[in-house]
Design an enzyme around this catalytic site. Structure first.
Site, mmCIF file in Angstrom:
data_model
loop_
_atom_site.group_PDB
_atom_site.id
_atom_site.type_symbol
_atom_site.label_atom_id
_atom_site.label_comp_id
_atom_site.label_asym_id
_atom_site.label_seq_id
_atom_site.Cartn_x
_atom_site.Cartn_y
_atom_site.Cartn_z
ATOM 1 N N ASP A 8 0.860 -1.178 0.000
ATOM 2 C CA ASP A 8 0.000 0.000 0.000
ATOM 3 C C ASP A 8 0.900 1.233 0.000
ATOM 4 O O ASP A 8 2.138 1.101 -0.020
ATOM 5 C CB ASP A 8 -0.922 -0.035 1.215
ATOM 6 C CG ASP A 8 -2.214 0.754 1.008
ATOM 7 O OD1 ASP A 8 -2.313 1.478 -0.006
ATOM 8 O OD2 ASP A 8 -3.108 0.663 1.863
ATOM 9 N N GLU A 10 -0.108 4.547 1.875
ATOM 10 C CA GLU A 10 -0.300 5.518 2.953
ATOM 11 C C GLU A 10 0.608 5.273 4.150
ATOM 12 O O GLU A 10 0.749 6.134 5.012
ATOM 13 C CB GLU A 10 -1.760 5.554 3.408
ATOM 14 C CG GLU A 10 -2.735 6.159 2.420
ATOM 15 C CD GLU A 10 -3.347 5.142 1.474
ATOM 16 O OE1 GLU A 10 -4.272 5.492 0.724
ATOM 17 O OE2 GLU A 10 -2.881 3.969 1.479
ATOM 18 N N HIS A 60 -2.685 -0.382 -3.898
ATOM 19 C CA HIS A 60 -3.159 0.967 -3.585
ATOM 20 C C HIS A 60 -3.946 1.565 -4.737
ATOM 21 O O HIS A 60 -3.490 1.541 -5.890
ATOM 22 C CB HIS A 60 -1.979 1.887 -3.253
ATOM 23 C CG HIS A 60 -2.401 3.319 -3.122
ATOM 24 N ND1 HIS A 60 -3.176 3.762 -2.077
ATOM 25 C CD2 HIS A 60 -2.198 4.394 -3.926
ATOM 26 C CE1 HIS A 60 -3.418 5.050 -2.234
ATOM 27 N NE2 HIS A 60 -2.841 5.454 -3.352
ATOM 28 N N HIS A 105 -1.088 1.096 6.672
ATOM 29 C CA HIS A 105 -1.446 2.279 7.461
ATOM 30 C C HIS A 105 -2.498 1.950 8.517
ATOM 31 O O HIS A 105 -3.146 0.902 8.474
ATOM 32 C CB HIS A 105 -2.002 3.368 6.539
ATOM 33 C CG HIS A 105 -3.164 2.883 5.714
ATOM 34 N ND1 HIS A 105 -4.454 2.836 6.189
ATOM 35 C CD2 HIS A 105 -3.204 2.393 4.449
ATOM 36 C CE1 HIS A 105 -5.247 2.352 5.250
ATOM 37 N NE2 HIS A 105 -4.507 2.069 4.186
ATOM 38 N N HIS A 117 -7.676 5.032 7.357
ATOM 39 C CA HIS A 117 -8.954 4.597 6.790
ATOM 40 C C HIS A 117 -8.915 3.072 6.686
ATOM 41 O O HIS A 117 -7.849 2.463 6.825
ATOM 42 C CB HIS A 117 -9.199 5.206 5.405
ATOM 43 C CG HIS A 117 -8.239 4.728 4.369
ATOM 44 N ND1 HIS A 117 -6.944 5.220 4.261
ATOM 45 C CD2 HIS A 117 -8.361 3.785 3.395
ATOM 46 C CE1 HIS A 117 -6.327 4.608 3.258
ATOM 47 N NE2 HIS A 117 -7.157 3.727 2.729
ATOM 48 N N GLU A 135 -7.012 -2.565 7.270
ATOM 49 C CA GLU A 135 -6.817 -3.325 6.041
ATOM 50 C C GLU A 135 -5.789 -4.433 6.259
ATOM 51 O O GLU A 135 -5.920 -5.533 5.696
ATOM 52 C CB GLU A 135 -6.359 -2.384 4.927
ATOM 53 C CG GLU A 135 -7.420 -1.380 4.527
ATOM 54 C CD GLU A 135 -6.936 -0.303 3.586
ATOM 55 O OE1 GLU A 135 -7.732 0.600 3.280
ATOM 56 O OE2 GLU A 135 -5.761 -0.352 3.156
#
Length: 265
Positions: A8, A10, A60, A105, A117, A135
Protein backbone atom coordinates in the site's frame (compact mmCIF):
# COMPACT_ATOMS: atom_id res chain seq x y z
CA UNK A 1 10.52 -20.59 -1.01
CA UNK A 2 7.52 -18.73 -2.43
CA UNK A 3 6.66 -15.36 -0.86
CA UNK A 4 3.74 -12.96 -1.30
CA UNK A 5 4.11 -9.17 -0.85
CA UNK A 6 1.14 -6.78 -0.58
CA UNK A 7 2.01 -3.09 -0.92
CA UNK A 8 0.00 0.00 0.00
CA UNK A 9 1.16 3.64 -0.03
CA UNK A 10 -0.30 5.52 2.95
CA UNK A 11 2.20 3.80 5.25
CA UNK A 12 5.24 4.64 3.12
CA UNK A 13 7.71 7.06 4.67
CA UNK A 14 6.96 10.68 3.79
CA UNK A 15 3.37 10.19 2.61
CA UNK A 16 1.22 12.72 4.46
CA UNK A 17 -1.48 14.15 2.15
CA UNK A 18 -4.07 12.54 -0.13
CA UNK A 19 -2.55 14.37 -3.13
CA UNK A 20 0.58 12.26 -2.66
CA UNK A 21 -1.45 9.05 -3.00
CA UNK A 22 -3.53 9.75 -6.13
CA UNK A 23 -2.15 8.90 -9.56
CA UNK A 24 -3.75 11.94 -11.20
CA UNK A 25 -1.94 14.37 -8.87
CA UNK A 26 1.52 15.78 -9.55
CA UNK A 27 2.72 14.87 -6.03
CA UNK A 28 2.05 11.18 -6.65
CA UNK A 29 5.12 10.46 -8.79
CA UNK A 30 7.62 11.01 -5.98
CA UNK A 31 5.83 8.68 -3.59
CA UNK A 32 5.03 6.05 -6.21
CA UNK A 33 8.81 5.90 -6.64
CA UNK A 34 9.29 5.56 -2.87
CA UNK A 35 6.77 2.72 -2.57
CA UNK A 36 8.59 1.02 -5.47
CA UNK A 37 11.89 1.35 -3.62
CA UNK A 38 10.39 0.02 -0.37
CA UNK A 39 8.93 -2.95 -2.25
CA UNK A 40 12.27 -3.47 -3.99
CA UNK A 41 13.96 -3.53 -0.58
CA UNK A 42 11.43 -6.12 0.62
CA UNK A 43 12.14 -8.23 -2.48
CA UNK A 44 15.89 -8.05 -1.91
CA UNK A 45 15.43 -9.05 1.72
CA UNK A 46 13.14 -11.86 0.62
CA UNK A 47 15.78 -13.20 -1.78
CA UNK A 48 18.45 -13.02 0.94
CA UNK A 49 16.00 -14.84 3.20
CA UNK A 50 15.87 -17.77 0.79
CA UNK A 51 12.98 -17.01 -1.59
CA UNK A 52 13.21 -17.88 -5.26
CA UNK A 53 9.66 -16.87 -6.26
CA UNK A 54 8.04 -13.55 -5.28
CA UNK A 55 4.53 -12.35 -6.07
CA UNK A 56 3.60 -8.71 -5.43
CA UNK A 57 0.18 -7.06 -5.31
CA UNK A 58 0.16 -3.35 -6.07
CA UNK A 59 -2.65 -2.79 -3.58
CA UNK A 60 -3.16 0.97 -3.58
CA UNK A 61 -5.93 2.90 -5.35
CA UNK A 62 -5.64 2.14 -9.10
CA UNK A 63 -3.24 -0.74 -8.44
CA UNK A 64 -0.83 0.98 -10.86
CA UNK A 65 1.81 2.61 -8.69
CA UNK A 66 4.84 0.30 -8.69
CA UNK A 67 7.53 0.39 -11.40
CA UNK A 68 8.20 -3.27 -12.18
CA UNK A 69 11.42 -2.40 -14.06
CA UNK A 70 13.06 -1.55 -10.74
CA UNK A 71 12.22 -4.90 -9.12
CA UNK A 72 14.17 -8.18 -9.30
CA UNK A 73 13.52 -10.44 -12.29
CA UNK A 74 12.06 -13.26 -10.18
CA UNK A 75 9.00 -11.16 -9.30
CA UNK A 76 5.47 -11.24 -10.64
CA UNK A 77 3.50 -7.99 -10.19
CA UNK A 78 -0.30 -7.96 -9.95
CA UNK A 79 -1.63 -4.61 -11.20
CA UNK A 80 -5.21 -3.33 -11.20
CA UNK A 81 -8.16 -5.03 -9.52
CA UNK A 82 -9.77 -8.32 -10.50
CA UNK A 83 -12.83 -7.85 -8.27
CA UNK A 84 -11.99 -10.95 -6.22
CA UNK A 85 -12.86 -10.80 -2.50
CA UNK A 86 -9.16 -11.30 -1.61
CA UNK A 87 -8.67 -7.72 -2.84
CA UNK A 88 -5.26 -6.54 -1.54
CA UNK A 89 -3.92 -10.12 -1.48
CA UNK A 90 -5.33 -11.29 -4.81
CA UNK A 91 -3.85 -14.65 -5.91
CA UNK A 92 -2.64 -15.56 -2.42
CA UNK A 93 -3.14 -19.27 -1.81
CA UNK A 94 -1.84 -22.23 0.20
CA UNK A 95 1.26 -22.62 -1.99
CA UNK A 96 2.94 -19.56 -0.44
CA UNK A 97 5.38 -19.98 2.44
CA UNK A 98 5.03 -16.45 3.87
CA UNK A 99 3.17 -13.17 3.46
CA UNK A 100 4.70 -9.68 3.77
CA UNK A 101 2.95 -6.30 3.99
CA UNK A 102 4.69 -3.05 2.94
CA UNK A 103 3.44 0.54 3.27
CA UNK A 104 0.37 -0.30 5.35
CA UNK A 105 -1.45 2.28 7.46
CA UNK A 106 -3.64 2.73 10.52
CA UNK A 107 -7.34 1.88 10.42
CA UNK A 108 -10.32 4.18 10.07
CA UNK A 109 -11.39 5.39 13.51
CA UNK A 110 -7.82 5.82 14.78
CA UNK A 111 -5.62 8.93 15.02
CA UNK A 112 -2.15 7.53 14.25
CA UNK A 113 -1.98 8.54 10.58
CA UNK A 114 -3.58 11.60 8.91
CA UNK A 115 -4.69 9.24 6.14
CA UNK A 116 -6.15 6.57 8.46
CA UNK A 117 -8.95 4.60 6.79
CA UNK A 118 -10.12 1.04 6.19
CA UNK A 119 -10.76 0.07 2.56
CA UNK A 120 -12.27 3.48 1.71
CA UNK A 121 -13.28 6.74 3.36
CA UNK A 122 -17.07 6.33 3.42
CA UNK A 123 -16.94 4.45 6.75
CA UNK A 124 -15.98 6.00 10.09
CA UNK A 125 -14.79 2.57 11.20
CA UNK A 126 -15.11 -1.17 10.70
CA UNK A 127 -15.16 -3.38 13.77
CA UNK A 128 -14.73 -7.12 13.98
CA UNK A 129 -15.78 -8.72 17.25
CA UNK A 130 -15.93 -5.31 18.88
CA UNK A 131 -12.44 -4.16 17.84
CA UNK A 132 -11.60 -1.59 15.16
CA UNK A 133 -9.83 -3.39 12.34
CA UNK A 134 -7.41 -2.32 9.62
CA UNK A 135 -6.82 -3.33 6.04
CA UNK A 136 -3.79 -5.19 7.37
CA UNK A 137 -5.87 -7.37 9.71
CA UNK A 138 -8.57 -8.04 7.09
CA UNK A 139 -5.94 -9.41 4.73
CA UNK A 140 -3.74 -11.02 7.38
CA UNK A 141 -6.81 -13.06 8.35
CA UNK A 142 -7.02 -14.25 4.72
CA UNK A 143 -3.43 -15.46 5.01
CA UNK A 144 -4.33 -17.16 8.30
CA UNK A 145 -7.35 -18.83 6.66
CA UNK A 146 -4.95 -20.21 4.02
CA UNK A 147 -2.35 -21.27 6.65
CA UNK A 148 0.22 -18.77 5.32
CA UNK A 149 2.24 -17.10 8.12
CA UNK A 150 2.39 -13.29 8.14
CA UNK A 151 6.05 -12.61 8.88
CA UNK A 152 6.63 -8.90 8.20
CA UNK A 153 4.88 -5.51 8.18
CA UNK A 154 6.14 -1.99 7.48
CA UNK A 155 4.08 1.18 7.79
CA UNK A 156 3.11 3.76 10.37
CA UNK A 157 3.69 3.23 14.07
CA UNK A 158 -0.01 2.70 14.77
CA UNK A 159 -0.35 -0.25 12.40
CA UNK A 160 2.92 -1.75 13.62
CA UNK A 161 1.64 -1.60 17.21
CA UNK A 162 -1.56 -3.34 16.07
CA UNK A 163 0.41 -6.15 14.42
CA UNK A 164 2.42 -6.71 17.59
CA UNK A 165 -0.82 -7.01 19.60
CA UNK A 166 -2.03 -9.66 17.15
CA UNK A 167 1.21 -11.67 17.17
CA UNK A 168 4.42 -10.45 18.82
CA UNK A 169 6.52 -12.57 16.45
CA UNK A 170 5.59 -10.54 13.35
CA UNK A 171 8.61 -8.41 12.38
CA UNK A 172 7.54 -4.75 12.16
CA UNK A 173 9.34 -1.69 10.81
CA UNK A 174 7.62 1.63 11.62
CA UNK A 175 8.81 4.22 9.09
CA UNK A 176 6.58 7.10 10.22
CA UNK A 177 4.31 8.37 12.99
CA UNK A 178 1.15 10.41 12.57
CA UNK A 179 0.53 13.42 14.82
CA UNK A 180 -2.74 15.18 14.07
CA UNK A 181 -2.62 16.12 10.39
CA UNK A 182 1.17 15.73 10.22
CA UNK A 183 3.69 12.89 10.00
CA UNK A 184 7.15 12.36 11.48
CA UNK A 185 9.16 10.29 9.01
CA UNK A 186 12.45 8.45 9.03
CA UNK A 187 14.83 9.09 6.12
CA UNK A 188 13.70 7.31 2.92
CA UNK A 189 17.03 5.53 2.51
CA UNK A 190 16.97 4.37 6.13
CA UNK A 191 13.47 2.97 5.56
CA UNK A 192 14.79 1.01 2.58
CA UNK A 193 17.70 -0.40 4.59
CA UNK A 194 15.52 -1.35 7.56
CA UNK A 195 12.90 -3.02 5.38
CA UNK A 196 15.50 -5.06 3.48
CA UNK A 197 17.20 -6.26 6.67
CA UNK A 198 13.93 -6.81 8.52
CA UNK A 199 12.44 -8.95 5.77
CA UNK A 200 15.59 -11.08 5.57
CA UNK A 201 15.54 -11.67 9.33
CA UNK A 202 11.82 -12.43 9.32
CA UNK A 203 12.29 -15.26 6.83
CA UNK A 204 15.20 -16.87 8.67
CA UNK A 205 13.17 -17.61 11.80
CA UNK A 206 10.55 -20.23 12.56
CA UNK A 207 7.86 -18.89 10.22
CA UNK A 208 5.03 -20.69 11.94
CA UNK A 209 5.48 -18.64 15.10
CA UNK A 210 3.88 -15.89 12.98
CA UNK A 211 0.63 -17.74 12.35
CA UNK A 212 -2.44 -15.71 13.34
CA UNK A 213 -5.30 -17.51 15.04
CA UNK A 214 -8.72 -16.90 13.52
CA UNK A 215 -11.73 -16.33 15.80
CA UNK A 216 -14.35 -19.09 15.80
CA UNK A 217 -17.11 -16.63 14.85
CA UNK A 218 -17.29 -13.09 13.56
CA UNK A 219 -19.43 -10.04 14.26
CA UNK A 220 -18.82 -7.34 11.67
CA UNK A 221 -19.93 -3.79 12.49
CA UNK A 222 -19.65 -0.85 10.09
CA UNK A 223 -20.36 2.77 10.97
CA UNK A 224 -20.75 4.99 7.91
CA UNK A 225 -20.25 8.73 7.64
CA UNK A 226 -23.77 9.14 6.19
CA UNK A 227 -26.99 7.59 7.49
CA UNK A 228 -28.32 7.03 3.95
CA UNK A 229 -25.44 4.64 3.21
CA UNK A 230 -26.26 2.57 6.31
CA UNK A 231 -29.91 2.39 5.27
CA UNK A 232 -28.98 1.23 1.76
CA UNK A 233 -26.45 -1.36 2.98
CA UNK A 234 -28.96 -2.78 5.48
CA UNK A 235 -30.59 -4.60 2.53
CA UNK A 236 -27.61 -6.99 2.31
CA UNK A 237 -28.61 -10.53 3.45
CA UNK A 238 -28.39 -11.08 7.22
CA UNK A 239 -27.46 -7.44 7.89
CA UNK A 240 -29.12 -5.65 10.79
CA UNK A 241 -29.20 -1.87 11.11
CA UNK A 242 -28.34 -1.15 14.76
CA UNK A 243 -28.10 2.65 14.60
CA UNK A 244 -28.72 5.57 12.24
CA UNK A 245 -25.28 5.08 10.65
CA UNK A 246 -24.36 1.57 11.79
CA UNK A 247 -25.01 -1.97 10.53
CA UNK A 248 -24.06 -5.43 11.84
CA UNK A 249 -23.39 -8.77 10.13
CA UNK A 250 -22.53 -12.09 11.82
CA UNK A 251 -21.07 -15.33 10.50
CA UNK A 252 -18.89 -18.27 11.52
CA UNK A 253 -17.20 -18.33 8.09
CA UNK A 254 -14.52 -15.74 7.39
CA UNK A 255 -15.09 -16.05 3.65
CA UNK A 256 -18.66 -14.87 4.20
CA UNK A 257 -17.29 -11.92 6.18
CA UNK A 258 -15.02 -11.04 3.25
CA UNK A 259 -17.95 -11.17 0.85
CA UNK A 260 -19.88 -8.88 3.18
CA UNK A 261 -16.98 -6.42 3.38
CA UNK A 262 -16.76 -6.39 -0.43
CA UNK A 263 -20.36 -5.24 -0.72
CA UNK A 264 -20.85 -3.27 2.51
CA UNK A 265 -17.70 -1.11 2.49
Amino acid sequence: MKVYISADIEGVTGVTHWDETEKTRADHKEFAHQVTLEVKAACEGTIKGGADEIWIKDAHDSGRNIDHNLLPKNTKLIRGWSGHIFSMVQELDETFDAAIFVGYHSSGGTNTNPLSHTMNTQADYIKLNGEIISEFLIHAYIASYLKVPVVFLSGDLGICDEAKRINEHIMTIPVKEGIGNSTINIHPQLAIDLIKNGVEKSLKRNLYLCNIELPEEFELEVRYREHAIAYRRSSYPNVEQIGPKTIRFTSKDYMEVLKAIEFLV
